[in-house]
Design a protein around this motif. Sequence first.
Motif, PDB file in Angstrom:
ATOM      1  N   GLY A 329      31.959 -33.005  33.181  1.00  0.00           N
ATOM      2  CA  GLY A 329      31.459 -34.142  32.418  1.00  0.00           C
ATOM      3  C   GLY A 329      31.461 -33.885  30.921  1.00  0.00           C
ATOM      4  N   ALA A 330      31.001 -32.693  30.521  1.00  0.00           N
ATOM      5  CA  ALA A 330      30.969 -32.363  29.097  1.00  0.00           C
ATOM      6  C   ALA A 330      32.377 -32.284  28.514  1.00  0.00           C
ATOM      7  CB  ALA A 330      30.239 -31.032  28.884  1.00  0.00           C
ATOM      8  N   THR A 331      33.297 -31.695  29.264  1.00  0.00           N
ATOM      9  CA  THR A 331      34.666 -31.540  28.770  1.00  0.00           C
ATOM     10  C   THR A 331      35.370 -32.884  28.639  1.00  0.00           C
ATOM     11  OG1 THR A 331      34.797 -29.353  29.799  1.00  0.00           O
ATOM     12  CG2 THR A 331      36.872 -30.373  29.134  1.00  0.00           C
ATOM     13  N   VAL A 332      35.210 -33.745  29.638  1.00  0.00           N
ATOM     14  CA  VAL A 332      35.871 -35.047  29.557  1.00  0.00           C
ATOM     15  C   VAL A 332      35.260 -35.889  28.443  1.00  0.00           C
ATOM     16  CG1 VAL A 332      34.441 -36.412  31.172  1.00  0.00           C
ATOM     17  CG2 VAL A 332      36.881 -36.875  30.971  1.00  0.00           C
ATOM     18  N   ALA A 333      33.942 -35.741  28.188  1.00  0.00           N
ATOM     19  CA  ALA A 333      33.313 -36.501  27.109  1.00  0.00           C
ATOM     20  C   ALA A 333      33.798 -36.023  25.741  1.00  0.00           C
ATOM     21  CB  ALA A 333      31.783 -36.371  27.215  1.00  0.00           C
ATOM     22  N   VAL A 334      33.771 -34.705  25.532  1.00  0.00           N
ATOM     23  CA  VAL A 334      34.217 -34.161  24.242  1.00  0.00           C
ATOM     24  C   VAL A 334      35.709 -34.403  24.044  1.00  0.00           C
ATOM     25  CG1 VAL A 334      34.527 -32.044  22.907  1.00  0.00           C
ATOM     26  CG2 VAL A 334      32.389 -32.437  24.145  1.00  0.00           C
ATOM     27  N   GLY A 335      36.502 -34.128  25.088  1.00  0.00           N
ATOM     28  CA  GLY A 335      37.941 -34.325  24.974  1.00  0.00           C
ATOM     29  C   GLY A 335      38.305 -35.771  24.703  1.00  0.00           C
ATOM     30  N   THR A 336      37.685 -36.696  25.437  1.00  0.00           N
ATOM     31  CA  THR A 336      37.967 -38.115  25.224  1.00  0.00           C
ATOM     32  C   THR A 336      37.589 -38.544  23.816  1.00  0.00           C
ATOM     33  OG1 THR A 336      37.643 -38.607  27.573  1.00  0.00           O
ATOM     34  CG2 THR A 336      37.490 -40.450  26.044  1.00  0.00           C
ATOM     35  N   GLY A 337      36.455 -38.028  23.322  1.00  0.00           N
ATOM     36  CA  GLY A 337      36.056 -38.355  21.962  1.00  0.00           C
ATOM     37  C   GLY A 337      37.056 -37.869  20.932  1.00  0.00           C
ATOM     38  N   VAL A 338      37.524 -36.633  21.103  1.00  0.00           N
ATOM     39  CA  VAL A 338      38.511 -36.066  20.181  1.00  0.00           C
ATOM     40  C   VAL A 338      39.784 -36.901  20.178  1.00  0.00           C
ATOM     41  CG1 VAL A 338      40.047 -34.106  19.767  1.00  0.00           C
ATOM     42  CG2 VAL A 338      37.618 -33.711  20.264  1.00  0.00           C
ATOM     43  N   PHE A 339      40.300 -37.205  21.365  1.00  0.00           N
ATOM     44  CA  PHE A 339      41.572 -37.917  21.443  1.00  0.00           C
ATOM     45  C   PHE A 339      41.437 -39.384  21.062  1.00  0.00           C
ATOM     46  CE2 PHE A 339      42.198 -34.311  24.458  1.00  0.00           C
ATOM     47  CZ  PHE A 339      43.091 -33.627  23.652  1.00  0.00           C
ATOM     48  N   TRP A 340      40.254 -39.953  21.235  1.00  0.00           N
ATOM     49  CA  TRP A 340      40.029 -41.311  20.769  1.00  0.00           C
ATOM     50  C   TRP A 340      40.135 -41.365  19.248  1.00  0.00           C
ATOM     51  CZ3 TRP A 340      36.029 -43.552  17.803  1.00  0.00           C
ATOM     52  CH2 TRP A 340      35.999 -44.955  17.801  1.00  0.00           C
ATOM     53  N   VAL A 341      39.533 -40.371  18.580  1.00  0.00           N
ATOM     54  CA  VAL A 341      39.618 -40.313  17.114  1.00  0.00           C
ATOM     55  C   VAL A 341      41.071 -40.104  16.675  1.00  0.00           C
ATOM     56  CG1 VAL A 341      38.974 -38.979  15.071  1.00  0.00           C
ATOM     57  CG2 VAL A 341      37.255 -39.507  16.813  1.00  0.00           C
ATOM     58  N   VAL A 342      41.772 -39.202  17.361  1.00  0.00           N
ATOM     59  CA  VAL A 342      43.174 -38.944  17.029  1.00  0.00           C
ATOM     60  C   VAL A 342      43.993 -40.217  17.170  1.00  0.00           C
ATOM     61  CG1 VAL A 342      45.263 -37.726  17.761  1.00  0.00           C
ATOM     62  CG2 VAL A 342      43.099 -36.497  17.611  1.00  0.00           C
ATOM     63  N   ARG A 343      43.769 -40.935  18.248  1.00  0.00           N
ATOM     64  CA  ARG A 343      44.545 -42.158  18.481  1.00  0.00           C
ATOM     65  C   ARG A 343      44.231 -43.217  17.435  1.00  0.00           C
ATOM     66  NH1 ARG A 343      43.977 -46.310  23.555  1.00  0.00           N
ATOM     67  NH2 ARG A 343      45.738 -47.643  23.020  1.00  0.00           N
ATOM     68  N   ARG A 344      42.954 -43.381  17.090  1.00  0.00           N
ATOM     69  CA  ARG A 344      42.583 -44.374  16.086  1.00  0.00           C
ATOM     70  C   ARG A 344      43.229 -44.066  14.747  1.00  0.00           C
ATOM     71  NH1 ARG A 344      36.850 -47.009  15.401  1.00  0.00           N
ATOM     72  NH2 ARG A 344      38.180 -47.896  13.803  1.00  0.00           N
ATOM     73  N   ARG A 345      43.237 -42.786  14.362  1.00  0.00           N
ATOM     74  CA  ARG A 345      43.873 -42.407  13.091  1.00  0.00           C
ATOM     75  C   ARG A 345      45.368 -42.702  13.125  1.00  0.00           C
ATOM     76  NH1 ARG A 345      41.664 -38.969   9.314  1.00  0.00           N
ATOM     77  NH2 ARG A 345      39.465 -38.470   9.601  1.00  0.00           N
ATOM     78  N   ALA A 346      45.987 -42.449  14.279  1.00  0.00           N
ATOM     79  CA  ALA A 346      47.424 -42.700  14.405  1.00  0.00           C
ATOM     80  C   ALA A 346      47.722 -44.190  14.305  1.00  0.00           C
ATOM     81  CB  ALA A 346      47.930 -42.144  15.731  1.00  0.00           C
ATOM     82  N   ASN A 347      46.918 -45.004  14.990  1.00  0.00           N
ATOM     83  CA  ASN A 347      47.143 -46.444  14.952  1.00  0.00           C
ATOM     84  C   ASN A 347      46.890 -47.011  13.562  1.00  0.00           C
ATOM     85  OD1 ASN A 347      47.821 -46.450  17.642  1.00  0.00           O
ATOM     86  ND2 ASN A 347      45.802 -47.119  18.366  1.00  0.00           N
ATOM     87  N   ALA A 348      45.873 -46.451  12.861  1.00  0.00           N
ATOM     88  CA  ALA A 348      45.597 -46.915  11.505  1.00  0.00           C
ATOM     89  C   ALA A 348      46.761 -46.575  10.581  1.00  0.00           C
ATOM     90  CB  ALA A 348      44.309 -46.275  10.997  1.00  0.00           C
ATOM     91  N   ALA A 349      47.301 -45.372  10.713  1.00  0.00           N
ATOM     92  CA  ALA A 349      48.449 -44.976   9.894  1.00  0.00           C
ATOM     93  C   ALA A 349      49.661 -45.809  10.219  1.00  0.00           C
ATOM     94  CB  ALA A 349      48.747 -43.481  10.101  1.00  0.00           C
ATOM     95  N   ASP A 350      49.847 -46.131  11.520  1.00  0.00           N
ATOM     96  CA  ASP A 350      50.977 -46.944  11.932  1.00  0.00           C
ATOM     97  C   ASP A 350      50.878 -48.348  11.344  1.00  0.00           C
ATOM     98  OD1 ASP A 350      53.401 -47.177  13.415  1.00  0.00           O
ATOM     99  OD2 ASP A 350      52.332 -48.387  14.887  1.00  0.00           O
ATOM    100  N   ALA A 351      49.647 -48.875  11.278  1.00  0.00           N
ATOM    101  CA  ALA A 351      49.449 -50.231  10.759  1.00  0.00           C
ATOM    102  C   ALA A 351      49.729 -50.306   9.257  1.00  0.00           C
ATOM    103  CB  ALA A 351      48.018 -50.696  11.050  1.00  0.00           C
ATOM    104  N   THR A 352      49.410 -49.241   8.541  1.00  0.00           N
ATOM    105  CA  THR A 352      49.612 -49.228   7.093  1.00  0.00           C
ATOM    106  C   THR A 352      50.986 -48.680   6.696  1.00  0.00           C
ATOM    107  OG1 THR A 352      48.631 -47.022   6.904  1.00  0.00           O
ATOM    108  CG2 THR A 352      47.151 -48.927   6.700  1.00  0.00           C
ATOM    109  N   GLY A 353      51.697 -48.131   7.666  1.00  0.00           N
ATOM    110  CA  GLY A 353      53.000 -47.572   7.385  1.00  0.00           C
ATOM    111  C   GLY A 353      52.951 -46.226   6.735  1.00  0.00           C
ATOM    112  N   ALA A 354      51.762 -45.597   6.725  1.00  0.00           N
ATOM    113  CA  ALA A 354      51.619 -44.282   6.085  1.00  0.00           C
ATOM    114  C   ALA A 354      51.809 -43.190   7.093  1.00  0.00           C
ATOM    115  CB  ALA A 354      50.225 -44.177   5.449  1.00  0.00           C
TER     116      ALA A 354
END
Length: 359
Positions: A329-354
């Motif tokens: 439970g702890a690993t899936v929570a921490v891991g999901t949180g990390v990858f959620w942040v990574v994905r959001r940053r990627a999508n934000a960069a993709d939207a701005t073209g940066a």
Amino acid sequence: MHVPDGFINTPVSVAAGVVAAAAVAVSLRGARRELGGLSQAGGPGGERTAPLAGLVAAFIFAVQMLNFPVAAGTSGHLLGGALAAVLVGPYTGVLCVSVVLLMQGILFADGGLTALGVNITVMGVVTVVIAYGVFRGLLKVLPAGRRSVTVAAFAGALLSVPGAAAAFTAVYAVGGTTDVPLGKVLTAMVGVHVLIGIGEAAITAATVGAVIAVRPDLVHGARGLTTRLKLRIGGELVDAPAPAASPVAARSTTAVWATGLVTALVLAGVVSFYASASPDGLEKVAADQGIDQKVEEHAAKDSPLADYAVKDVADARLSGGLAGALGVGATVAVGTGVFWVVRRRANAADATGAEPSAV
């Protein structure tokens, strides 16, 4: 192969920590491309893989609790670098293993805290680099198809484990705290980890094959294997029109995610009770060769979950099962949180073209 505190001296442990931190930083940048979406993943599947990355980390955590016998008085367990790299990509794979090692070190006193950099470098970076390099190399010469993905994953996993053993020996040669013949250490480490590698390869191939059988679109290493339908028109073969994109509902990962989580909980909470109690490959070699003479007590030895048991729960089966379930439970929570942040940053960069920047 969790290296404890005291095996490696402070300067080399610090240097390994710097290497591990650099590898994680590079992996964060690469994972944004792997998990960000269609354009950044280099093909379909990136946005569908992101929700599964935390689950992959939790699954590796669970399977690492299942030590299997490999020789008289010796056991082994999954390292997980090959499995993570094939399922979610090499950069994301390094992050998955790093999350697992961090959780094990902090919560379960497994793997030294001062040796965390060594463990991430050896068990995370080296295994992923070797496994994914072998995997991609074989896919170039094997016939395109799902079976080839499974075979290549087997070979990459098989070679990654003795490769990690050799990497540990190299680190020990530079910063080992005891004076032992390095030739004997290398022979013993690689020899026993070749056997462990067979188990690693079997687990990796079985898991990759199972996921490919139900959702090949979710396997990073299987992307691009779909062959376009050919039509014969006027005596010539031409590509058929590409099929329409599947609706979002049809691409849902909920069933796969739920099945994987339940499987991880059962493995860690129930099956782990029956795992081999023999020392793993590194522990056995360390005791036989005397490289554990200066091992230090873990800083988290008094953790409520130390040694994969819940403190003050007398029943061993219940204590270990609860610890395993809490770890998943702890690993899936921490891991999901990390990858959620990574994905959001990627999508934000993709939207701005940066171009995404490293953290």
